[in-house]
Design an enzyme around this catalytic site. Sequence first.
Site: not given
Length: 298
Positions: A190, A203
């Site tokens: 990401s 995350y």
Amino acid sequence: MTRDQYTFVDPTTLYADIEPQRQHMAEPGLDADLTPKADLGEETYRGTGRLSGRRALITGGDSGIGAATAIAFAREGASVALSYLPEEEEDAQRIAAIARDAGVTVATLPGDLRDPEYCRGLVADAVAALGGLDILVNNGGKQIFQESLEEISDTQFDDTFRTNVSAMFWITKAALPHLPAGSTIINTTSIQAYSPSETLVDYASTKATINAFTKALAQQLAPKGIRVNAVAPGPIWTPLQPSDGQPQDKLDSFGEETPLGRMGQPAELAPAYVFLASAESSYVLGETLNVNGGMVSP
């Protein structure tokens, strides 16, 4: 004219008719309930046989990026096995039906990525269903925002790492004995690995770990002819976002921080996975391919 992924378009106005909206869904969220609907490439992805005869296992294959990748792989000629949570059965069956329409074998294999025994059995079941395995896409993920570190419980921290990192390890380790030379492993990282949000500490940490895992394993497996790469999405409209992946007050401006000024759609990610899975990327190893609307990353 019908648009496909090869159509010449202005990326700043593409998907101008899909505006993010505030909404809340219970985790893990469903594409079936997402408003507005995300583009998974159902109407736009055109295959050209780039993965003919290949066999792919895709985690998180029921919705979002995983679903768009499954549709693209199937239309490129690959049989696919989809991993997803049992609560996501409705979405998974829809994607499986679209993939089967491409004339390939599709296996639906529900379970919880936090469970190591499920992860190991998942590989065995995918191999049995597809007759082998030569593409692995570790895409399933968990993302829950918290305003402060104190609000991240031990359970959330552990669940996020088990889902995003441990499952990747368990599944990849179990898959390696089945992967012949020429196989590919694609992990989903990401923009959060490079530019972490203050509300996504756990995350973002997993996504940085996935990057390092990818680059280290790529070097280890290169002599065996197995290529390992990653895709790093930016802000993409999926059920992950309204199911507590983002604060509600940020949903209606989701993606506006990108140079393109908009969020991305899962269909815009699928070609990156196809490229890394295909023989066209035969000299690409240890790469993180950023698909993020122009956000600066290393």
